[in-house]
Design a protein around this motif. Structure first.
Motif, PDB file in Angstrom:
ATOM      1  N   UNK A  90      12.853   2.161 -16.897  1.00 28.02           N
ATOM      2  CA  UNK A  90      12.297   3.497 -17.113  1.00 28.02           C
ATOM      3  C   UNK A  90      12.459   3.954 -18.557  1.00 28.02           C
ATOM      4  N   UNK A  91      12.566   2.992 -19.489  1.00 22.58           N
ATOM      5  CA  UNK A  91      12.837   3.342 -20.872  1.00 22.58           C
ATOM      6  C   UNK A  91      11.791   4.194 -21.534  1.00 22.58           C
ATOM      7  N   UNK A  92      10.553   4.158 -21.016  1.00 23.64           N
ATOM      8  CA  UNK A  92       9.475   4.978 -21.575  1.00 23.64           C
ATOM      9  C   UNK A  92       9.042   6.102 -20.638  1.00 23.64           C
ATOM     10  N   UNK A  93       9.771   6.294 -19.555  1.00 17.99           N
ATOM     11  CA  UNK A  93       9.388   7.321 -18.590  1.00 17.99           C
ATOM     12  C   UNK A  93       8.343   6.872 -17.609  1.00 17.99           C
ATOM     13  N   UNK A  94       8.136   5.546 -17.464  1.00 19.18           N
ATOM     14  CA  UNK A  94       7.065   5.038 -16.603  1.00 19.18           C
ATOM     15  C   UNK A  94       7.303   5.282 -15.112  1.00 19.18           C
ATOM     16  N   UNK A  95       8.528   5.669 -14.735  1.00 15.94           N
ATOM     17  CA  UNK A  95       8.781   5.982 -13.327  1.00 15.94           C
ATOM     18  C   UNK A  95       8.347   7.401 -12.968  1.00 15.94           C
ATOM     19  N   UNK A  96       8.099   8.229 -13.981  1.00 17.45           N
ATOM     20  CA  UNK A  96       7.560   9.559 -13.719  1.00 17.45           C
ATOM     21  C   UNK A  96       8.504  10.503 -13.020  1.00 17.45           C
ATOM     22  N   UNK A  97       9.798  10.292 -13.190  1.00 17.86           N
ATOM     23  CA  UNK A  97      10.775  11.170 -12.543  1.00 17.86           C
ATOM     24  C   UNK A  97      11.416  12.146 -13.522  1.00 17.86           C
ATOM     25  N   UNK A  98      10.831  12.276 -14.716  1.00 13.76           N
ATOM     26  CA  UNK A  98      11.331  13.220 -15.693  1.00 13.76           C
ATOM     27  C   UNK A  98      12.492  12.719 -16.523  1.00 13.76           C
ATOM     28  N   UNK A  99      12.861  11.435 -16.362  1.00 15.53           N
ATOM     29  CA  UNK A  99      13.991  10.874 -17.088  1.00 15.53           C
ATOM     30  C   UNK A  99      13.596   9.547 -17.726  1.00 15.53           C
ATOM     31  N   UNK A 100      14.542   8.955 -18.457  1.00 12.62           N
ATOM     32  CA  UNK A 100      14.402   7.571 -18.930  1.00 12.62           C
ATOM     33  C   UNK A 100      15.521   6.712 -18.346  1.00 12.62           C
ATOM     34  N   UNK A 101      15.981   7.087 -17.173  1.00 11.18           N
ATOM     35  CA  UNK A 101      17.066   6.386 -16.486  1.00 11.18           C
ATOM     36  C   UNK A 101      16.485   5.291 -15.594  1.00 11.18           C
ATOM     37  N   UNK A 102      16.928   4.055 -15.757  1.00  8.72           N
ATOM     38  CA  UNK A 102      16.508   2.989 -14.851  1.00  8.72           C
ATOM     39  C   UNK A 102      16.945   3.336 -13.437  1.00  8.72           C
ATOM     40  N   UNK A 103      16.124   2.935 -12.462  1.00  5.22           N
ATOM     41  CA  UNK A 103      16.413   3.229 -11.055  1.00  5.22           C
ATOM     42  C   UNK A 103      16.464   1.928 -10.271  1.00  5.22           C
ATOM     43  N   UNK A 104      17.569   1.688  -9.575  1.00  6.92           N
ATOM     44  CA  UNK A 104      17.740   0.467  -8.796  1.00  6.92           C
ATOM     45  C   UNK A 104      17.311   0.649  -7.346  1.00  6.92           C
ATOM     46  N   UNK A 105      16.993   1.867  -6.963  1.00  3.94           N
ATOM     47  CA  UNK A 105      16.346   2.164  -5.690  1.00  3.94           C
ATOM     48  C   UNK A 105      15.234   3.171  -5.965  1.00  3.94           C
TER      49      UNK A 105
END
Length: 461
Positions: free
Chosen positions: A49-64
């Motif tokens: 999620x380094x560029x915000x591609x998860x769309x959750x408002x953060x740049x935190x990687x998500x393992x779930x």
């Protein structure tokens, strides 16, 4: 310890902590991230999620999986190398993540951590992206494109990046599309395929290695039902269930038993009766009509799911996998949707792209955890006095004090009807929550740390 709830919110906090009945309907692989659409038409994302591609408002990687912020009515998703696209049922498109070439189509080159609307597009029926460009199919059969265009992947006759969508030249009657690493594929309603962009390995299938800035027809192919674009290779599934491939083949990703690049499409071996095809960067996946999956190409991280790290030049069966209804490929991992609505994944997992709660790669498919649940049930909800929310009441902007986990925590907010209005991440350096756009009233804040769930009542007035 028994669960403890705020008395005023007892009924709907309990419902939040129970899994929803939604199941996965669509799966997509991005670069090092993964995406899904649930049966309630919300979207989920996990992985890098380094560029915000998860769309959750953060740049935190998500393992779930986490829910993509503020989007409903989603019917399709697509993942690029560092960005994501979301198609809503009203024909609009939303995008988040990396935007250095304008691939989000919002008229800027600013990365977005929350989805923003792609400019000036309506009536969209299909979307595609990979690498750093995006494609959009309109209900009139025309195609529009934005983002990186160094090799002509946008098909507008230039090599100029576009920050807002431009129409692809000379194309009408398009029914499906796909994007690769610098090339684009378009399926016409007469069963022919057209392609543009990078062609160094023959991925355009026109018999040459010449880049094309406007679409050219893929040689000798008719009666095509599905197209897919990989790193530098392309797949074409015919209506008779056979599959054809062209482009880069150094790992055997074309499945013709060789490692020879192909400028013209060749038939993939051992996949008669294919109902769907998908591609990763250097591997290919084939869904068979009996619900099994076959795979070929690069297997350095176990992305072929056959229990080895041996590259395959002829498709082999993904181990012990049946009842599959959809497949997806990403850079170095693969995704499988089963008929019971569960999703499984194999391959590289350094950023959590398998969604199993770990960062350990897997040579066999493992199940993505809690994919379409609002939240998993917890055994304990505690009142941690070290976590303070202020000001409260307020106009909608709250600061959470007392956070010590440097990698952040998951946050969700429910309204008085028990509906989630926000899910995002918080860190000690960015502790603000903003619900100022919501009506005045009582809300419930959930903070999920590594070992406990904390609740707070919020009052907006």
């Amino acid at each position: 310890m028994k669960k403890q709830f705020l008395a005023a919110a007892h009924l709907f906090i309990a419902s939040f902590l129970l899994p929803t009945l939604a199941t996965a309907q669509v799966i997509v692989g991005g670069g090092n991230h993964s995406l899904a659409v649930c049966s309630d038409n919300t979207a989920r994302s996990w992985g890098y999620n380094g560029n915000g591609q998860l769309g959750d408002g953060t740049t935190i990687d998500r393992h779930t999986p986490v829910q993509v912020n503020l989007l409903t009515g989603i019917t399709a998703v697509e993942g690029g190398s560092g960005h994501s696209l979301f198609l809503e049922n009203d024909g609009t498109v939303w995008a988040c993540g990396k935007n250095d070439h304008g691939q989000l189509g919002d008229g800027t080159t600013t990365d977005r951590l929350d989805p923003v609307q792609v400019n000036m597009l309506t009536g969209i029926t299909a979307i595609a992206c990979r690498y750093d460009h995006s494609l959009f199919l309109k209900n009139d059969g025309t195609v529009w494109a934005c983002g990186a265009n160094a090799w002509g992947a946008l098909g507008d006759g230039t090599t100029t990046d576009r920050w807002t969508p431009m129409q692809v030249n000379l194309l009408t009657g398009i029914t499906a599309l796909a994007a690769g690493w610098g090339h684009s594929l378009f399926l016409k309603n007469d069963g022919t395929v057209w392609a543009c962009g990078r062609n160094a390995w023959g991925e355009l299938g026109d018999g040459t290695t010449t880049d094309r800035h406007v679409p050219v027809q893929v040689n000798t192919l008719t009666d095509i039902a599905t197209v897919a674009g990989g790193g530098q290779h392309s797949l074409f599934r015919k209506n008779d269930g056979t599959v054809w491939a062209c482009g880069r083949n150094d790992f055997g990703q074309l499945g013709d038993g060789t490692t020879t690049n192909r400028n013209d499409p060749v038939q993939v071996m051992s996949v008669a009766g294919t109902t769907e095809v998908a591609v990763g960067s250097f591997h290919s996946l084939f869904l068979m009509n009996n619900g099994t999956v076959r795979a070929c190409g690069l297997n350095n991280s176990g992305q072929l799911g056959d229990g080895t790290i041996i590259d395959r030049q002829i498709p082999v069966q993904v181990n012990s996998f049946t009842g599959t209804t959809a497949i997806a490929g990403a850079d170095d991992h693969s995704l499988f949707l089963k008929e019971d609505g569960t999703v499984w994944a194999c391959g590289w997992n350094g950023e959590g792209e398998l969604g199993d709660g770990t960062s350990t790669q897997s040579l066999f498919p493992v199940q993505v955890l809690a994919l379409c649940e609002i939240a998993t049930a917890v055994d304990e909800v505690v009142d941690d006095a070290s976590i303070k929310v202020s000001p409260n009441p307020t106009d909608g902007r709250f600061i959470v004090n007392g956070l010590v986990e440097v990698h952040g925590v998951d946050v969700a907010i429910l309204d008085a009807m028990g509906q989630r209005i926000l899910r995002s991440g918080l860190t000690s350096t960015d502790p603000e929550i903003d619900i100022s756009s919501q009506p005045d009233g009582i809300y419930i804040l959930f903070i999920q740390t590594s070992n406990k769930t904390i609740t707070r009542k919020l009052i907006k007035q």
